[in-house]
Write an enzyme that holds these catalytic residues in place. Structure first.
Site, PDB file in Angstrom:
ATOM      1  N   GLU A   1      -7.126  -1.754   6.273  1.00 47.08           N
ATOM      2  CA  GLU A   1      -6.509  -3.054   5.963  1.00 47.08           C
ATOM      3  C   GLU A   1      -5.052  -3.082   6.387  1.00 47.08           C
ATOM      4  O   GLU A   1      -4.566  -4.076   6.933  1.00 47.08           O
ATOM      5  CB  GLU A   1      -6.622  -3.348   4.453  1.00 47.08           C
ATOM      6  CG  GLU A   1      -6.372  -4.806   4.093  1.00 47.08           C
ATOM      7  CD  GLU A   1      -4.910  -5.160   3.866  1.00 47.08           C
ATOM      8  OE1 GLU A   1      -4.595  -6.346   3.767  1.00 47.08           O
ATOM      9  OE2 GLU A   1      -4.066  -4.235   3.789  1.00 47.08           O
ATOM     10  N   GLU A   2      -4.358  -1.964   6.151  1.00 48.36           N
ATOM     11  CA  GLU A   2      -2.918  -1.935   6.437  1.00 48.36           C
ATOM     12  C   GLU A   2      -2.612  -1.904   7.929  1.00 48.36           C
ATOM     13  O   GLU A   2      -1.448  -1.987   8.329  1.00 48.36           O
ATOM     14  CB  GLU A   2      -2.248  -0.749   5.729  1.00 48.36           C
ATOM     15  CG  GLU A   2      -2.357  -0.779   4.204  1.00 48.36           C
ATOM     16  CD  GLU A   2      -1.563  -1.894   3.535  1.00 48.36           C
ATOM     17  OE1 GLU A   2      -1.030  -2.767   4.238  1.00 48.36           O
ATOM     18  OE2 GLU A   2      -1.488  -1.893   2.291  1.00 48.36           O
TER      19      GLU A   2
ATOM     20  N   ASP B   1      -6.817   2.606   2.264  1.00 48.86           N
ATOM     21  CA  ASP B   1      -5.708   3.103   3.085  1.00 48.86           C
ATOM     22  C   ASP B   1      -4.390   2.584   2.531  1.00 48.86           C
ATOM     23  O   ASP B   1      -4.363   1.610   1.764  1.00 48.86           O
ATOM     24  CB  ASP B   1      -5.875   2.687   4.557  1.00 48.86           C
ATOM     25  CG  ASP B   1      -5.825   1.169   4.771  1.00 48.86           C
ATOM     26  OD1 ASP B   1      -6.385   0.422   3.923  1.00 48.86           O
ATOM     27  OD2 ASP B   1      -5.239   0.723   5.767  1.00 48.86           O
TER      28      ASP B   1
ATOM     29  N   HIS C   1       4.599  -1.345  -0.020  1.00 48.03           N
ATOM     30  CA  HIS C   1       5.102  -1.035   1.330  1.00 48.03           C
ATOM     31  C   HIS C   1       6.517  -0.438   1.295  1.00 48.03           C
ATOM     32  O   HIS C   1       7.116  -0.232   2.346  1.00 48.03           O
ATOM     33  CB  HIS C   1       5.106  -2.253   2.264  1.00 48.03           C
ATOM     34  CG  HIS C   1       3.746  -2.819   2.521  1.00 48.03           C
ATOM     35  ND1 HIS C   1       3.461  -3.637   3.595  1.00 48.03           N
ATOM     36  CD2 HIS C   1       2.566  -2.675   1.864  1.00 48.03           C
ATOM     37  CE1 HIS C   1       2.184  -3.978   3.571  1.00 48.03           C
ATOM     38  NE2 HIS C   1       1.617  -3.417   2.513  1.00 48.03           N
TER      39      HIS C   1
ATOM     40  N   ASP D   1      -5.961  -7.517  -4.631  1.00 54.78           N
ATOM     41  CA  ASP D   1      -5.013  -6.957  -3.654  1.00 54.78           C
ATOM     42  C   ASP D   1      -3.814  -7.899  -3.512  1.00 54.78           C
ATOM     43  O   ASP D   1      -3.180  -7.970  -2.477  1.00 54.78           O
ATOM     44  CB  ASP D   1      -5.730  -6.746  -2.302  1.00 54.78           C
ATOM     45  CG  ASP D   1      -4.912  -5.886  -1.342  1.00 54.78           C
ATOM     46  OD1 ASP D   1      -4.066  -5.115  -1.807  1.00 54.78           O
ATOM     47  OD2 ASP D   1      -5.132  -5.998  -0.111  1.00 54.78           O
TER      48      ASP D   1
ATOM     49  N   ASP E   1      -1.029  -1.142  -4.160  1.00 57.34           N
ATOM     50  CA  ASP E   1      -1.571  -1.650  -2.884  1.00 57.34           C
ATOM     51  C   ASP E   1      -2.275  -0.539  -2.131  1.00 57.34           C
ATOM     52  O   ASP E   1      -1.666   0.142  -1.351  1.00 57.34           O
ATOM     53  CB  ASP E   1      -0.404  -2.252  -2.083  1.00 57.34           C
ATOM     54  CG  ASP E   1      -0.844  -2.884  -0.773  1.00 57.34           C
ATOM     55  OD1 ASP E   1      -2.043  -2.982  -0.513  1.00 57.34           O
ATOM     56  OD2 ASP E   1       0.053  -3.268   0.013  1.00 57.34           O
TER      57      ASP E   1
ATOM     58  N   HIS F   1      -9.227  -1.917  -0.352  1.00 55.93           N
ATOM     59  CA  HIS F   1      -8.928  -0.966   0.722  1.00 55.93           C
ATOM     60  C   HIS F   1      -8.346   0.325   0.168  1.00 55.93           C
ATOM     61  O   HIS F   1      -7.586   0.308  -0.792  1.00 55.93           O
ATOM     62  CB  HIS F   1      -8.048  -1.584   1.810  1.00 55.93           C
ATOM     63  CG  HIS F   1      -6.667  -2.007   1.405  1.00 55.93           C
ATOM     64  ND1 HIS F   1      -5.572  -1.194   1.530  1.00 55.93           N
ATOM     65  CD2 HIS F   1      -6.205  -3.183   0.892  1.00 55.93           C
ATOM     66  CE1 HIS F   1      -4.491  -1.849   1.124  1.00 55.93           C
ATOM     67  NE2 HIS F   1      -4.845  -3.054   0.735  1.00 55.93           N
TER      68      HIS F   1
END
Ligand code: BES
Ligand code: ZN
Length: 458
Positions: free
Chosen positions: A152-153, A87, A426, A179, A118, A85
């Site tokens: 994805e997020e 994003d 994150h 991931d 990530d 991903h």
């Protein structure tokens, strides 16, 4: 492979430069202000794949676009589907970053930026490994397809229907995903289980306006007090979730699974020290490691109510809000748990308040095989790329599409962890070890080579 590895090593600085370039694009999928940036990040990886010789297309969805690419020149050989991903999570709180979140900066061996691990760094490792092999040999030993998404997020809300609509186009023997993470530095891992996710928001409303807490306190329901009480009631004092039926479908861990986890080179004391906490309380009867990857749980993600500014303001707020998530394990069904949670919250709601429950994303828990020809190929590839055989472990995070690949395409995923558990995914100062980036790139190329040795009749 010598020629391929030589080319991949000679390209090291370029790999890093391209990653930095990608990381400069603030592709925050959750923030509509970044819509154009998200698209730009998709176009970036599309251009990378096209430049490497893949057939590519950018497919619009009701949300952010999907990037698909393929090279199908290995007639009769197996087919790999690579998923990733482009994003990223929002960068807040900005003041805690040592550099701008979208100004990638090298500190020692690490590259610091939102998305470093990530998933741009890990995703680009696979792309660069495959592309580098194609450049060095003008051919690949297996067919390769890419599916790189921009949502994805936010729970991949449009990807399942995309996969259903492009089932034939995405057909493959196995999926490769980077991931997740290694168990620790120098401890590469294949992830064999991911937890599912259910994310909810509760909004409580009381009186028709904020009130003086002296004039009204005690006579009128306070949504902030009520919300704290309701949330507190979702877990017992020991850490077990109290929603009726929550554990009904949890598949018990077998003795063998527990022994395998206990034997992993994971030091709970070191884990605790690294977090700066004095104890690791949680569901009784399970180790912290088991609790963070193989047991379900419930956590508040955010709370908002009343006066949070300087000093004291004697106010009885008229509303309160909480966001919380549940991590699920096989065979819990997100839909069933969602209904049970809503029913339970309704039973906990004190009189005099209105409640609105919103469900954000969900993801089903999933286990992937720890054996079989593709897994063995991945073990060999990691052993060559990282110089060490991977451990098998479950991860506590979620990747919503993995269960969909199984359900819709009928194929399993190989989850190779290139990042590290303390990469601050994150969180502020997200990082990615550039030596691992290079090892990941080489592992991807090794994986194609190992895949090709698996006979079609496996
Ligand atoms: N890379 C993570 C998944 C992950 C996290 C794997 C931790 C292993 C350990 C992924 O990008 C992610 O953050 N997923 C979300 C999914 C959600 C938004 C539906 C998650 O787990 O919170
Ligand atoms: Zn993530």
């Amino acid at each position: 492979m010598d020629k391929v590895l030589k080319a991949l090593r000679a390209g090291r600085d370029e790999h890093v430069d391209r990653l930095k370039e990608w990381l400069r694009i603030p592709s925050v999928s959750a923030d509509s202000a970044h819509r154009a940036d998200v698209r730009r990040a998709g176009e970036f990886i599309l251009a990378e794949l096209r430049g490497a010789g893949f057939q590519t297309k950018l497919v619009d969805t009701p949300g952010h676009p999907v990037v698909v690419a393929d090279w199908l020149g290995a007639k009769g050989a197996p087919t790999l589907l690579v998923y990733g991903h482009y994003d990223v999570q929002p960068p807040a709180p900005l003041e805690l970053w040592r550099h701008g979140a979208f100004e990638p900066t090298v500190e020692g061996r690490n590259l610091i930026a939102r998305g470093a691990t990530d998933d741009k760094g890990q995703c680009l490792a696979l792309v660069r490994g495959v592309a580098g092999m194609l450049a060095a040999r003008r051919a690949l030993p297996v067919n390769v397809k890419f599916l790189i998404e921009g949502e994805e997020e936010i729970g991949s809300p449009n990807l399942e229907s995309f996969v259903r609509a492009h089932k034939d186009e995405l057909a493959a023997d196995v999926v490769l995903i980077a991931d997740t993470a290694q168990l620790g530095p120098g401890k590469p891992a294949l992830t064999v289980g991911l937890r599912g996710l259910l994310y909810m928001q509760i909004d409580l409303a009381g009186a028709n306006r904020d009130l003086h807490s002296g004039s009204f306190g005690g006579a009128v329901a306070n949504p902030a007090n009520a919300l704290c009480g309701m949330i507190a009631a979702l877990k017992d004092g020991a850490g077990r979730v109290t929603i009726p039926g929550f554990y009904d479908s949890v598949r018990p861990l077998t003795q063998a699974e527990r022994a395998q986890m206990a034997a992993l080179p994971f030091d709970e004391r070191e884990f605790q020290r690294g977090l700066g906490v004095e104890a690791l309380p949680g569901e009784p009867g399970f180790t912290a490691f088991e609790r963070k990857c193989a047991r379900p749980t419930l956590d508040v993600n955010g709370l908002l109510a009343g006066w949070t500014g300087e000093g004291a303001k004697t106010v009885l707020p008229c509303k309160a809000m909480a966001k919380f998530s549940m991590r699920l394990v096989p065979d819990q069904d997100p839909e069933t748990i969602r209904n049970a949670t809503i029913a339970h919250l309704e039973s906990l709601l004190p009189p005099g308040l209105k409640m609105k429950i919103t469900c954000d994303h969900g993801a089903a828990p999933v286990l992937v095989p720890a054996e079989g020809p593709w897994t063995r190929a991945a073990v060999r590839a990691v052993a060559k790329g990282f110089g060490k055989e991977p451990v098998f472990m479950r991860e506590g995070g979620s990747i919503p599409i993995v269960s969909t690949f199984r359900k819709v395409l009928g194929i399993d995923s190989i989850l190779i962890g290139i990042g590290l558990p303390d990469d601050n995914a994150h969180a502020p100062n997200e990082k990615f070890d550039l030596d691992d980036f290079q090892r990941g790139i080489e592992t991807a190329a090794h994986f194609l080579e190992e895949m090709a040795t698996v006979s079609r009749a496996h």
